[in-house]
Design an enzyme around this catalytic site. Sequence first.
Site, mmCIF file in Angstrom:
data_model
loop_
_atom_site.group_PDB
_atom_site.id
_atom_site.type_symbol
_atom_site.label_atom_id
_atom_site.label_comp_id
_atom_site.label_asym_id
_atom_site.label_seq_id
_atom_site.Cartn_x
_atom_site.Cartn_y
_atom_site.Cartn_z
ATOM 1 C CG HIS A 66 -21.282 13.999 42.945
ATOM 2 N ND1 HIS A 66 -20.721 13.333 41.882
ATOM 3 C CD2 HIS A 66 -20.347 14.905 43.340
ATOM 4 C CE1 HIS A 66 -19.512 13.811 41.647
ATOM 5 N NE2 HIS A 66 -19.264 14.759 42.513
ATOM 6 C CD GLU A 69 -20.516 19.143 44.391
ATOM 7 O OE1 GLU A 69 -19.603 19.539 43.640
ATOM 8 O OE2 GLU A 69 -20.428 18.099 45.058
ATOM 9 C CG HIS A 70 -20.556 18.108 39.319
ATOM 10 N ND1 HIS A 70 -19.457 18.041 38.502
ATOM 11 C CD2 HIS A 70 -20.198 17.453 40.459
ATOM 12 C CE1 HIS A 70 -18.489 17.364 39.103
ATOM 13 N NE2 HIS A 70 -18.920 16.992 40.302
ATOM 14 C CD GLU A 146 -15.972 13.761 40.813
ATOM 15 O OE1 GLU A 146 -15.838 13.959 42.039
ATOM 16 O OE2 GLU A 146 -16.835 14.354 40.121
#
Length: 443
Positions: A66, A69-70, A146
């Site tokens: 994750h 991905e960012h 998040e």
Amino acid sequence: MPLDLTYDDPASDVVLDAAAGVRRSILPGGVRLLTQTDRSVRSATLGLWLPVGSRDERPEHAGSTHVLEHLLFKGTSRRSALDIAAAFDEVGGDSNAVTAKEHTLYYGRVRSADLPMAADVLTDMITASLLEEEALRTEREVILEELAMAEDDPTDIGYETFLAEVLGPETAIGRPVGGTEQTVTALAIEDVREHWREHYTPENLVVTAVGDLDHEELAGLLVAGLRRGGWELADGALPTRGRREGALAPESAAALDVAAIAPHRLVRPSEQNHIYLGGQGLSALSEDRHALSVLMSVLGGGMSSRLFQNIREQRGLAYSVYSFSAGYRDAGLFGLYAACRPGRTAQVVELLAEELEQMGSGGITATELERAKGQITGSFALGLEDTSSRMGRLGTLELVHGRYTSVDETLRRIGEVDVRAVQDLAARLAASFSTRVEVGPES
């Protein structure tokens, strides 16, 4: 019949569905390209898929997929983060990414005339991102926000806890996709770079695109973009042979009386108690997956479903109530959800389980069967009006199933589900209750 995809022929170029305009090629480097040409629209959706998700991480690097991905949106050797964002904004398109347990997807939707730009930007991101320490420091804070946002949402934290309890909190597939505050904070930039080097390779890449496009032209754009970013694309290279298997979820425990299942309680300042009840279900590859879709529709898939009618409409015990399922290559789960005032929890839990048990003992009616099939096929057909949905379907068929299935074949399989298949599956699931999660105020 479904057409098995070819992995052993480096020159593989197959028309999978002539009527629907679906074609598949293996490009240099082993890159797989699947397209559906649709001249009735003026747009195209392009997706770049990697068969790596949170279940492929080492425990100490949980959340690295994750985080990566960012970071791929934070700049390349040719573009700044603003350049990447502006490229899609200035043509009225959109771009985003998704990290899941078994894959990562980067996608963009643009006018067909802007497809070359989308291919250039997305290939640049996955091949030539800078992955800098400073970007990690900044984006780590965004990701922690998040995670905190999910902690504040009782339905988010409830579902993640339920999933972990069912699949095993110590298994790779049971861990949260985003990692935890501790693992994300401890993640070093070299860990992220190592993850990128290991998994972001030509033989792993699957590209799917749907819309007003030309297959050969897009293939040329992709090869040029990937080579521009530094990837070596050898002629004759073969793609990865499907997804590497992770640790299996634990075996189902002996059937439990629902009243005897000790709830996993999460105390949150809430007016309602959010209830998740269920257990292990079907994998994404199960032959019974179409029967499961019908079962979920009848049980809790809409306003006419049994759970909605019994718990909300007839008794007024909850506003939100439904059933759900999730399937992975080697594991799955099913669940029932309701939110109610705390004093009603015991009654609602009993009614949730009772509906599934009654389906297993008494089956469903012919009317319920036909209504469910209509709901499933109708929503399926309406979803395919959108190029993004069709792009996602092509990627799922390639990565998960390893073969192409036409829309007509899928609809036929749903149509073949009968009352007995649903009843048998309901009986199996009703005997598999193992987990109960509650999120709400302190009792």
